[in-house]
Motif scaffolding. Structure first.
Motif, PDB file in Angstrom:
ATOM      1  N   LYS A 283       1.029  -1.284   0.482  1.00 31.83           N
ATOM      2  CA  LYS A 283       0.519   0.265  -0.152  1.00 31.83           C
ATOM      3  C   LYS A 283       0.405   1.346   0.581  1.00 31.83           C
ATOM      4  O   LYS A 283       1.926   1.555   0.698  1.00 31.83           O
ATOM      5  N   PHE A 284       0.423   2.350  -0.732  1.00 32.46           N
ATOM      6  CA  PHE A 284       1.147   3.312  -1.239  1.00 32.46           C
ATOM      7  C   PHE A 284       0.546   4.513  -0.962  1.00 32.46           C
ATOM      8  O   PHE A 284      -0.492   4.221  -0.658  1.00 32.46           O
ATOM      9  N   ALA A 285       0.530   5.172  -0.033  1.00 27.85           N
ATOM     10  CA  ALA A 285      -0.137   6.483   0.236  1.00 27.85           C
ATOM     11  C   ALA A 285       0.634   7.917  -0.456  1.00 27.85           C
ATOM     12  O   ALA A 285       1.659   8.107   0.271  1.00 27.85           O
ATOM     13  N   TYR A 286      -0.645   8.860  -0.784  1.00 25.11           N
ATOM     14  CA  TYR A 286       0.639  10.464  -1.259  1.00 25.11           C
ATOM     15  C   TYR A 286      -0.812  11.506  -0.606  1.00 25.11           C
ATOM     16  O   TYR A 286      -2.054  10.829  -0.400  1.00 25.11           O
ATOM     17  N   ILE A 287      -0.269  12.525  -0.951  1.00 23.40           N
ATOM     18  CA  ILE A 287      -0.950  13.608  -0.518  1.00 23.40           C
ATOM     19  C   ILE A 287      -1.679  14.735  -1.191  1.00 23.40           C
ATOM     20  O   ILE A 287      -1.000  14.117  -2.824  1.00 23.40           O
ATOM     21  N   VAL A 288      -2.951  14.609  -2.004  1.00 24.01           N
ATOM     22  CA  VAL A 288      -3.482  15.370  -2.420  1.00 24.01           C
ATOM     23  C   VAL A 288      -3.243  16.998  -2.386  1.00 24.01           C
ATOM     24  O   VAL A 288      -3.481  17.363  -1.534  1.00 24.01           O
TER      25      VAL A 288
ATOM     26  N   ASP B 233      -4.748  -0.513   8.802  1.00 28.29           N
ATOM     27  CA  ASP B 233      -4.838  -0.101   7.322  1.00 28.29           C
ATOM     28  C   ASP B 233      -3.932   1.204   6.770  1.00 28.29           C
ATOM     29  O   ASP B 233      -3.376   2.098   5.865  1.00 28.29           O
ATOM     30  N   ASP B 234      -2.792   0.847   7.390  1.00 29.17           N
ATOM     31  CA  ASP B 234      -1.502   1.911   7.014  1.00 29.17           C
ATOM     32  C   ASP B 234      -0.917   1.408   6.641  1.00 29.17           C
ATOM     33  O   ASP B 234      -0.616   0.542   6.110  1.00 29.17           O
ATOM     34  N   PRO B 235      -0.445   2.686   5.920  1.00 34.74           N
ATOM     35  CA  PRO B 235       0.239   2.009   4.187  1.00 34.74           C
ATOM     36  C   PRO B 235       1.591   1.831   4.689  1.00 34.74           C
ATOM     37  O   PRO B 235       2.649   2.066   5.588  1.00 34.74           O
ATOM     38  N   ASP B 236       2.247   1.010   3.376  1.00 27.94           N
ATOM     39  CA  ASP B 236       3.560   0.806   3.705  1.00 27.94           C
ATOM     40  C   ASP B 236       4.770   1.737   3.567  1.00 27.94           C
ATOM     41  O   ASP B 236       5.810   1.798   4.240  1.00 27.94           O
ATOM     42  N   PHE B 237       4.002   2.354   2.393  1.00 26.86           N
ATOM     43  CA  PHE B 237       5.027   3.607   2.157  1.00 26.86           C
ATOM     44  C   PHE B 237       4.617   4.442   1.546  1.00 26.86           C
ATOM     45  O   PHE B 237       3.008   4.692   1.055  1.00 26.86           O
ATOM     46  N   VAL B 238       5.207   5.926   1.617  1.00 26.54           N
ATOM     47  CA  VAL B 238       3.986   7.572   2.049  1.00 26.54           C
ATOM     48  C   VAL B 238       4.988   8.425   1.775  1.00 26.54           C
ATOM     49  O   VAL B 238       6.115   8.156   1.671  1.00 26.54           O
ATOM     50  N   TYR B 239       4.240   9.042   0.113  1.00 22.62           N
ATOM     51  CA  TYR B 239       5.015  10.485  -0.148  1.00 22.62           C
ATOM     52  C   TYR B 239       4.031  10.929   0.716  1.00 22.62           C
ATOM     53  O   TYR B 239       3.826  12.049   0.624  1.00 22.62           O
TER      54      TYR B 239
ATOM     55  N   LEU C 162      10.483  10.224  -0.393  1.00 25.57           N
ATOM     56  CA  LEU C 162       9.450   9.222   0.224  1.00 25.57           C
ATOM     57  C   LEU C 162       9.450   8.202   1.714  1.00 25.57           C
ATOM     58  O   LEU C 162      10.924   8.424   1.772  1.00 25.57           O
ATOM     59  N   VAL C 163       8.823   7.715   2.951  1.00 27.02           N
ATOM     60  CA  VAL C 163       9.874   6.983   3.640  1.00 27.02           C
ATOM     61  C   VAL C 163       8.319   5.721   3.801  1.00 27.02           C
ATOM     62  O   VAL C 163       7.772   5.626   3.157  1.00 27.02           O
ATOM     63  N   ALA C 164       9.431   4.673   4.360  1.00 29.33           N
ATOM     64  CA  ALA C 164       8.638   3.496   4.601  1.00 29.33           C
ATOM     65  C   ALA C 164       8.792   3.209   5.720  1.00 29.33           C
ATOM     66  O   ALA C 164       9.071   3.118   6.812  1.00 29.33           O
ATOM     67  N   LYS C 165       8.130   2.024   5.814  1.00 29.92           N
ATOM     68  CA  LYS C 165       8.275   1.666   7.575  1.00 29.92           C
ATOM     69  C   LYS C 165       9.453   0.564   7.508  1.00 29.92           C
ATOM     70  O   LYS C 165       9.885  -0.714   6.752  1.00 29.92           O
TER      71      LYS C 165
ATOM     72  N   ILE D  11      -3.727  12.164   7.096  1.00 32.28           N
ATOM     73  CA  ILE D  11      -2.667  11.410   6.931  1.00 32.28           C
ATOM     74  C   ILE D  11      -2.258  10.473   7.641  1.00 32.28           C
ATOM     75  O   ILE D  11      -1.719   9.486   7.495  1.00 32.28           O
ATOM     76  N   TRP D  12      -2.002  11.801   9.081  1.00 29.71           N
ATOM     77  CA  TRP D  12      -0.811  10.835  10.142  1.00 29.71           C
ATOM     78  C   TRP D  12      -2.039   9.554  11.156  1.00 29.71           C
ATOM     79  O   TRP D  12      -1.533   8.497  11.605  1.00 29.71           O
ATOM     80  N   PRO D  13      -3.275   9.934  11.163  1.00 26.93           N
ATOM     81  CA  PRO D  13      -3.672   8.935  11.767  1.00 26.93           C
ATOM     82  C   PRO D  13      -3.740   7.519  11.211  1.00 26.93           C
ATOM     83  O   PRO D  13      -3.807   6.622  11.682  1.00 26.93           O
TER      84      PRO D  13
END
Length: 383
Positions: free
Chosen positions: A54-59, A107-113, A259-262, A98-100
């Motif tokens: 799961k990847f997340a990014y900010i709109v 449901d936390d993403p594995d990688f986040v932009y 890009l951050v990762a768990k 995004i922080w919660p």
């Protein structure tokens, strides 16, 4: 004696039943120290290899270009399929969303932009919006200069800020680090560094702007051009004194997103992390080559987000024109280099501020995998 033995067996059976979770209604895949789940390194949880990454990014304007180009090219899906992984991209915005999501166990993403200022605060766990120590920076994403110092009309130079108050939103420690470095050129410093300039934090930008208008602050540090006009309208005669990256003090352009990762994935699935980084570099190349496509995709993502919320689009459409996005992307630098000088400076400042107790620079950033991948691809390592 027989009755006592039977009673003991019943008690033992009940204990085993409860410990098995059969009667608890626990969600499949939820984290539980007694279960096999994906916990943070150092816990006694058993890691469960991920089938879906799961990847997340900010709109936002200047959203992660690697995520935007992936909407067109499906680079991550194609590459990670080779490891038997499925890919899911999700997008959201605002710290209260995004922080919660990142703090969650299910449901936390594995990688986040994620924007750089936001992540610097996130690892401190000092914001009321959340924070944790389970992610670390693994690569850069986009650099740009979108943060400025706005002053009241009587403040005509940095020297005039001696003994004054400066407002900032939501513990943006990286902004205070930059501001402190800038003040040092005028022989000043923030109180964190033993100086006379007091930096005051508000929870949200709107509160910061209200306080500026009410005369609480002599200056404010504010990000994103959408907020500039709002700030200037609060105080007649106020002005943008300077960028928070004057004369390229922190590089031609400073980090906007990383890009951050768990950390548990880095520990347990290093080959997956390397494949993600290789794909991230490929997506960086694709975004650079296909830069002409990016502004329209970014605008579409932004507008659709608010349309789904049934927001009043009148003012949003006035600002978020095609020309607005074209200009924003002309000012951006797409990169995979996270800027280690900047990161080291920010972390050192947060140590002085005493907001990263028990954490080391490795908790903030780990680039060994990025350098391994760059070497394998015949590219120069980052310093």
């Amino acid at each position: 004696m027989l009755k006592r033995s039977l009673a003991s067996m019943v008690v033992l059976a009940i204990i085993l039943f409860l410990n098995s979770g059969c009667g608890g209604g626990k969600d499949v895949g939820a984290s539980n120290p007694a279960d096999s789940g994906n916990g943070e390194p150092g816990t006694d949880q058993t890691y469960v290899e991920k089938a879906t990454i799961k990847f997340a990014y900010i709109v936002m304007p200047q959203a992660a270009p690697q995520a935007l180009i992936n909407r067109e090219e499906k680079i991550f899906e194609n590459q990670l399929e080779k490891l038997g992984k499925e890919v899911e991209f999700v997008s959201t915005r605002s710290l209260d969303k995004i922080w919660p999501m990142m703090d969650g166990d299910k449901d936390d993403p594995d990688f986040v932009y994620i924007p750089s200022a936001n992540f610097a605060t996130y690892i401190t766990e000092t914001s009321r919006f959340g924070g944790s120590n389970k992610y670390t920076i693994i690569a850069g994403s986009i650099n740009t200069n979108t943060t400025v110092l706005i002053t009241r009309p009587e403040i005509k130079s940095l020297e005039d800020l001696d003994g004054k108050k400066v407002g900032l939103a939501n513990q943006r420690y990286s902004d205070e680090y930059q501001f402190n470095e800038i003040l040092s050129t005028a022989g000043l410093a923030t109180k964190t560094a033993g100086g006379s300039v007091e930096v005051v934090y508000d929870d949200i930008v709107m509160k910061e702007l209200e306080n500026f208008g009410a005369g609480v602050y002599d200056a404010i540090i504010i990000y994103d051009p959408m907020n500039f006009e709002n700030a200037l309208s609060k105080v007649p005669g106020s002005k943008i004194m300077m960028s928070l990256n004057p004369d390229g003090m922190f590089g031609e352009k400073q980090p906007r997103s990383w890009l951050v990762a768990k950390k548990d994935i880095m520990k347990n699935e290093p080959e997956l992390v390397k494949e993600v980084l290789k794909t991230h570099i490929m997506a960086t190349d694709k975004a650079q080559e296909g830069l002409a496509k990016i502004p329209a995709v970014n605008r579409e993502v932004f507008l659709k987000y608010f349309e789904r919320l049934n927001a009043d689009m009148t003012d949003i459409l006035k600002i978020h024109t095609p020309e607005f996005y074209e200009k924003k992307w002309q000012e951006a630098e797409i990169t995979y280099d996270p800027n280690m000088d900047f990161i080291t400076g920010v972390f050192g400042f947060m140590e002085k501020k005493d907001v990263v107790k028990g954490k080391s620079l490795d908790d903030f950033v780990q680039v060994q995998f990025l350098n391994e991948v760059l070497e394998d691809m015949g590219r120069k390592k980052i310093q």
